[in-house]
Scaffold this motif. Structure first.
Motif, mmCIF file in Angstrom:
data_model
loop_
_atom_site.group_PDB
_atom_site.id
_atom_site.type_symbol
_atom_site.label_atom_id
_atom_site.label_comp_id
_atom_site.label_asym_id
_atom_site.label_seq_id
_atom_site.Cartn_x
_atom_site.Cartn_y
_atom_site.Cartn_z
ATOM 1 N N ALA A 2 -4.184 -1.810 -3.893
ATOM 2 C CA ALA A 2 -2.940 -1.508 -4.584
ATOM 3 C C ALA A 2 -2.406 -2.760 -5.266
ATOM 4 O O ALA A 2 -2.497 -3.862 -4.736
ATOM 5 N N GLU A 3 -1.858 -2.587 -6.418
ATOM 6 C CA GLU A 3 -1.291 -3.697 -7.173
ATOM 7 C C GLU A 3 0.208 -3.744 -6.961
ATOM 8 O O GLU A 3 0.850 -2.724 -6.774
ATOM 9 N N SER A 4 0.740 -4.930 -7.018
ATOM 10 C CA SER A 4 2.184 -5.078 -6.927
ATOM 11 C C SER A 4 2.739 -5.297 -8.329
ATOM 12 O O SER A 4 2.025 -5.686 -9.243
ATOM 13 N N PHE A 5 4.020 -5.019 -8.475
ATOM 14 C CA PHE A 5 4.684 -5.285 -9.745
ATOM 15 C C PHE A 5 6.085 -5.792 -9.464
ATOM 16 O O PHE A 5 6.642 -5.574 -8.390
ATOM 17 N N VAL A 6 6.635 -6.499 -10.427
ATOM 18 C CA VAL A 6 7.967 -7.089 -10.295
ATOM 19 C C VAL A 6 8.927 -6.326 -11.188
ATOM 20 O O VAL A 6 8.646 -6.075 -12.365
#
Length: 99
Positions: A2-6
């Protein structure tokens, strides 16, 4: 994986919400700027009128995070700024008693 985002200062990863490291560093820098050494304002005024609103605002904005922000990580920014005060206060007290 899973990718994180800001988004809006929060770093989202799956169901977790953390404070973006850039925002932490910016907060520490702001505290350092407020507590810089070459000020002529007294400590009580500095804390009450300048530092307290910044710390309270930052804390209130980021209170909905899953991350536990330790007081040590927050204090790192302004311990550096107040080192000069502790040093000079010690020097003044030693000089006032004639040591």
């Amino acid at each position: 994986m899973a990718e994180s985002f800001v988004f809006l200062g929060y770093q989202f990863y799956r169901q977790y919400r953390k404070i973006d490291p850039k925002k932490k560093e910016r907060f520490k820098q702001k505290v350092r700027d407020i507590t810089r050494r070459n000020q002529t304002v007294d400590l009580f005024t500095l804390i009450k009128e300048e530092l307290n609103p910044v710390i309270r605002g930052w804390g209130n904005y980021f209170k909905y995070t899953n991350e536990i922000v330790s007081s040590k990580s927050v204090m790192d920014g302004f311990e550096e700024g107040f080192e000069w005060f502790n040093y000079e206060a010690g020097e003044r007290s030693r000089n006032s008693i004639g040591c």
